[in-house]
Design a protein around this motif. Structure first.
Motif, PDB file in Angstrom:
ATOM      1  N   TYR A   1       0.868  -1.180   0.000  1.00 16.50           N
ATOM      2  CA  TYR A   1       0.000   0.000   0.000  1.00 16.50           C
ATOM      3  C   TYR A   1       0.905   1.231   0.000  1.00 16.50           C
ATOM      4  O   TYR A   1       1.353   1.679   1.071  1.00 16.50           O
ATOM      5  CB  TYR A   1      -0.878   0.031   1.252  1.00 16.50           C
TER       6      TYR A   1
ATOM      7  N   MET B   1      -7.994  -1.700   0.839  1.00 16.24           N
ATOM      8  CA  MET B   1      -8.839  -2.867   0.590  1.00 16.24           C
ATOM      9  C   MET B   1     -10.230  -2.528   1.084  1.00 16.24           C
ATOM     10  O   MET B   1     -10.383  -1.953   2.158  1.00 16.24           O
ATOM     11  CB  MET B   1      -8.296  -4.084   1.338  1.00 16.24           C
TER      12      MET B   1
ATOM     13  N   ASP C   1     -12.626 -12.971   4.778  1.00 18.63           N
ATOM     14  CA  ASP C   1     -11.715 -13.898   4.111  1.00 18.63           C
ATOM     15  C   ASP C   1     -12.406 -15.259   3.985  1.00 18.63           C
ATOM     16  O   ASP C   1     -13.298 -15.578   4.757  1.00 18.63           O
ATOM     17  CB  ASP C   1     -10.411 -14.029   4.902  1.00 18.63           C
TER      18      ASP C   1
ATOM     19  N   SER D   1       2.006  -5.708   4.095  1.00 16.41           N
ATOM     20  CA  SER D   1       1.465  -6.762   4.945  1.00 16.41           C
ATOM     21  C   SER D   1       1.554  -8.077   4.190  1.00 16.41           C
ATOM     22  O   SER D   1       1.640  -8.097   2.960  1.00 16.41           O
ATOM     23  CB  SER D   1       0.018  -6.462   5.340  1.00 16.41           C
TER      24      SER D   1
ATOM     25  N   LEU E   1      -4.958  -1.653   9.004  1.00 14.29           N
ATOM     26  CA  LEU E   1      -6.012  -2.659   9.090  1.00 14.29           C
ATOM     27  C   LEU E   1      -7.097  -2.187  10.060  1.00 14.29           C
ATOM     28  O   LEU E   1      -6.801  -1.767  11.177  1.00 14.29           O
ATOM     29  CB  LEU E   1      -5.410  -3.983   9.567  1.00 14.29           C
TER      30      LEU E   1
ATOM     31  N   HIS F   1     -13.496  -6.646   7.436  1.00 10.27           N
ATOM     32  CA  HIS F   1     -12.342  -5.797   7.730  1.00 10.27           C
ATOM     33  C   HIS F   1     -11.944  -5.077   6.454  1.00 10.27           C
ATOM     34  O   HIS F   1     -12.393  -5.445   5.366  1.00 10.27           O
ATOM     35  CB  HIS F   1     -11.182  -6.631   8.310  1.00 10.27           C
TER      36      HIS F   1
HETATM   37  C1  OGA Z   1      -6.349  -9.549   3.250  1.00 10.08           C
HETATM   38  C2  OGA Z   1      -6.358  -8.521   4.316  1.00 10.08           C
HETATM   39  C3  OGA Z   1      -5.148  -6.935   5.654  1.00 10.08           C
HETATM   40  C4  OGA Z   1      -3.919  -6.084   5.578  1.00 10.08           C
HETATM   41  O1  OGA Z   1      -5.286  -9.674   2.572  1.00 10.08           O
HETATM   42  O2  OGA Z   1      -7.380 -10.222   3.065  1.00 10.08           O
HETATM   43  O3  OGA Z   1      -7.394  -8.317   4.903  1.00 10.08           O
HETATM   44  O4  OGA Z   1      -3.609  -5.483   6.596  1.00 10.08           O
HETATM   45  N1  OGA Z   1      -5.224  -7.859   4.583  1.00 10.08           N
HETATM   46  O5  OGA Z   1      -3.287  -6.028   4.535  1.00 10.08           O
END
Ligand code: OGA
Ligand code: NI
Length: 386
Positions: free
Chosen positions: A243, A255, A260, A326, A275, A314
């Motif tokens: 990101y 996102m 998930d 991440s 997140l 999330h």
């Molecule tokens: C994902 C997700 C969270 C993040 O990859 O499904 O929720 O902090 N990632 O990148």
């Protein structure tokens, strides 16, 4: 339509070569966004292209400055694996896992035994991958969602009306890491070795945590052999997320809200927050705890637990100053296997509860993602029984 988005917000903020391409050649302009956000950020844009601008109701809110006290934070329940291993303390930790999965769908795992060099190494090689020249990264672009390695951008590129401020590298780990590692990127030179070691470590933590979560449900090994399968023949997919700093983070997301698909996801985040989890109808930012894993319940586990455990929405916010990396590792049963509520929980002859979900499988999930409904990012809803 792609081009409308790009030129819409376009005013004068795109670099000249981008803007003129956008105007001269619609396909090329759309293509420019699909090269990803790292590419845009490297081009030095100072305003967000229209294709990334969310409708006002979907925006993350006004204050996205990372030092701002504006957004609420959540201290997720902490699960200490060292205590889980102590027989006299195991019951207390199982109880923490049970309530965390029920009330938050999320927890943080500490003392997991994965050494800090493996963790730092993974974040480091991930950052170096996204620093490679674009053509080097682009070698791994693929429209095939089953490809063992796939580089791309946004969330669900084929369906996203508005693009997300994220680039990703997906590394499949099936049937085993050993089998697929030769097809992973060979640049940076140490990526295969570092990511394979990390994938194995993540899997070991997953097995320990899911075993405890099943025990906490009173299922233990499971009559259907689910634990055995998760431990020996499960599926694993790793997504490395990038990101970049974003010129107008209040207008977009890294996102979108989603859940998930698997049993558990293990997320490793660097020290930059982003997140957010939905709790009591509000978004809370997860405080990065260095060296820990954020673990969340996925759709399959909500279904398997007949709704006792929650697969919670999330999302990821971005910010204007600090790029964030991440690594999410998604774990579930084998892709050919059907998942339904555990017999132990819903068997009527044993006084079980009413079944709350239909059976599902991976193929149904992929079909859903490819469908128009996939846009709403709520697969689970489609599996609920009235
Ligand atoms: C994902 C997700 C969270 C993040 O990859 O499904 O929720 O902090 N990632 O990148
Ligand atoms: Ni997720």
């Amino acid at each position: 339509m792609a081009i409308v988005g790009l030129t819409d917000a376009g005013d004068n903020h795109l670099p000249h070569h981008v803007k003129s391409r956008a105007i001269d050649d619609e396909a090329a302009a759309a293509d420019y966004c699909l090269k990803g956000v790292r590419h845009l950020s490297d081009a030095g844009i100072t305003r967000l292209p229209g294709r990334y601008v969310l409708p006002a109701s979907d925006r993350p809110g006004a204050s996205v400055c990372i030092s701002s006290p504006g957004s609420a934070r959540v201290k997720l329940p902490v699960v200490d694996l060292a205590r889980l291993r102590v027989p006299t303390e195991r019951a207390a930790v199982l109880s923490t896992i049970y309530t965390a999965c029920r009330d938050y769908g999320f927890f943080q795992v500490v003392n997991h035994g994965v050494d800090s060099e493996a963790i730092a190494g993974m974040l480091d090689v991930a950052a170096r991958f996204f620093e490679l020249p674009f053509p080097e990264r682009a070698r791994h672009m693929s429209p095939d969602v089953r490809a063992p390695v796939r580089y791309g951008t946004s969330f669900n590129q084929a369906n996203d009306a508005v693009l997300c401020w994220r680039d990703f590298l997906k590394l499949s780990c099936v049937p085993t890491v050993e089998d697929v590692v030769p097809s992973w990127p060979d640049s940076p030179a140490d990526l295969r070795e570092v990511a394979a070691a990390y994938a194995e470590a993540s899997r070991r933590v997953f097995v320990e945590v899911v075993e405890a979560a099943l025990e906490a449900l009173g299922i233990g090994d499971g009559e259907d052999g689910v634990m055995e399968e998760l431990a020996t023949a499960g599926s694993q997919m790793m997504t490395v997320n990038c990101y970049p700093a974003c010129p107008q983070p209040e207008l977009t997301l890294g996102m979108p809200p989603h859940s998930d698909y698997g049993f558990f996801t293990l997320v490793l985040q660097d020290d930059v927050e982003g997140l957010q989890v939905m709790h009591d109808g509000e978004w809370f930012t997860v405080d990065p705890v260095p060296g820990s894993f954020v673990v969340n319940v996925g759709d399959h586990f909500e279904i398997y637990s007949n709704g006792r455990y929650k697969s919670v929405l999330h999302r990821v916010r971005v910010n204007s100053t600090r790029p964030r990396i991440s690594v999410a590792s998604f774990h579930s049963v084998g892709t050919e296997r059907v998942v339904g509520p555990a017999a132990e929980l819903v068997d009527e002859e044993r006084g079980g509860e009413a079944r709350r979900y239909m059976d599902t499988d991976f193929a149904t999930f992929l079909a859903y993602l490819a469908s128009a409904e996939g846009k709403h990012k709520n697969f689970l809803q489609s599996r609920r029984l009235a």
